[in-house]
Design an enzyme around this catalytic site. Structure first.
Site, PDB file in Angstrom:
ATOM      1  N   LYS A 121       0.834  -1.203   0.000  1.00  0.00           N
ATOM      2  CA  LYS A 121       0.000   0.000   0.000  1.00  0.00           C
ATOM      3  C   LYS A 121       0.869   1.255   0.000  1.00  0.00           C
ATOM      4  CE  LYS A 121      -3.852  -2.138   2.498  1.00  0.00           C
ATOM      5  NZ  LYS A 121      -4.573  -2.240   3.777  1.00  0.00           N
TER       6      LYS A 121
ATOM      7  N   GLN B 108      -4.869  -1.344   9.755  1.00  0.00           N
ATOM      8  CA  GLN B 108      -4.717  -2.675   9.168  1.00  0.00           C
ATOM      9  C   GLN B 108      -5.263  -3.754  10.105  1.00  0.00           C
ATOM     10  OE1 GLN B 108      -3.611  -3.424   6.075  1.00  0.00           O
ATOM     11  NE2 GLN B 108      -4.106  -5.568   6.491  1.00  0.00           N
TER      12      GLN B 108
ATOM     13  N   ASP C  88     -10.963   3.034   3.808  1.00  0.00           N
ATOM     14  CA  ASP C  88     -11.193   1.590   3.744  1.00  0.00           C
ATOM     15  C   ASP C  88     -12.670   1.276   3.529  1.00  0.00           C
ATOM     16  OD1 ASP C  88      -9.428  -0.476   3.606  1.00  0.00           O
ATOM     17  OD2 ASP C  88      -9.211  -0.781   5.754  1.00  0.00           O
TER      18      ASP C  88
END
Length: 301
Positions: A52, A96, A119
């Site tokens: 990422k 995460q 997200d």
């Protein structure tokens, strides 16, 4: 032979488009910023976060990865996330998953400001998704939808069967496909561990999405001829014949299903690369929205 739906190539094309828009935004003095928080030493999470970070920098974004030990307290992590919320240089915040067991995932995810939830997991984002309103879309489900659109595979009037009901893939993907408009207008069936005679449902699918985390679970006898298959799973399976001692595979047994499919995503190189591309698209949209720049709701097309 079926069409192989190349997510790696498609993701590269999307990142190239995003870079053009990022450059235009930077010319106005605004650089999109992505903040990623990693807790613990999960090997898969470390690789994913690194990817990422690299992808964000490739398109010209600022990227920062904040690493905490697995023993970090909820209070410390909470304070960190609130600081990211108030930082004007940060347009997207990602926590995460998975987190260590002592940390409440739902509570911490909900602390992320809705306007920085790239997200797409915040209740506001999911509520907008269900209602068909503009908002951040969860990255993997959006990636599946974009892949089908880019390959000219219409979902309108089709029966989409999703195997898996997670909050990350199954549920939001079902909501994407039942909306009105391009890339949607489908009739959706969601199957899960309590579904009796799963194969009866999967054999009725015009488009089948596998997202259950079970290696090569979907076999050729579970699909009909001409089916389109999106394999969201990525599993590590022991294989002593390989130097690494393992191989990666999806939730679909590729050889037997590909023999009947009209189109199918491979693993790796299918849905996976799209997740990061969609994360960058959400981050760009956040930065553009903050800058008051009008444009399409979907920054990819």
């Amino acid at each position: 032979m079926p069409i192989i739906i190349d997510g790696k190539k498609t993701a590269q094309e999307i990142r190239a488009r995003l870079k053009t828009r990022v450059d235009a935004l930077k010319a106005k003095g605004i650089t999109p910023g992505l903040s990623v928080t990693l807790v613990g030493e999960n090997p898969a999470s470390k690789v994913y976060v690194s990817s990422k970070d690299a992808a964000a920098r490739e398109v010209g974004m600022n990227a920062a990865t904040h690493v905490f030990p697995a023993s970090v307290s909820e209070i410390e992590l909470r304070e960190h996330l609130l600081m990211q919320n108030s930082d004007p240089s940060v347009h997207g915040i990602l926590l995460q998953l998975p987190l260590p067991g002592h940390l409440p995932e739902d509570h911490l995810l909900n602390l992320i400001a809705a306007e920085k939830d790239v997200d797409g997991f915040h209740p506001v984002s999911l509520g907008n998704l269900m209602l068909g309103r503009p908002g951040f879309k969860p990255c993997t489900p959006w990636g599946v939808q974009v892949l089908l659109k880019r390959y000219g595979i219409s979902t309108r009037g089709k029966h989409v069967v999703i195997v898996g009901r997670s909050n990350i893939v199954g549920k939001p993907l079902a909501n994407l496909f039942v909306q009105k408009g391009d890339g949607a207008d489908a009739t959706v069936t969601v199957c899960h561990s309590a579904t009796p005679d799963l194969a009866e449902h999967t054999r009725s699918a015009d488009i089948l999405v596998a997202a259950i985390g079970r290696p090569e679970f979907i076999r050729g006898d579970m699909v009909k001829d001409g089916v389109v298959v999106a394999d969201v799973g990525i599993n590590r399976v022991e294989d002593s014949s390989l130097p690494k001692g393992y191989r990666l595979c999806g939730d679909v047994h590729f050889e037997s299903v590909a023999a009947k499919a009209s189109a199918i995503t491979p693993v790796p190189g299918g849905v996976g690369p799209m997740t990061i591309a969609m994360l960058l698209a959400n981050t760009l949209w956040s930065a553009e929205s903050k800058a008051g720049i009008s444009g399409p709701v979907d920054p990819v097309f």
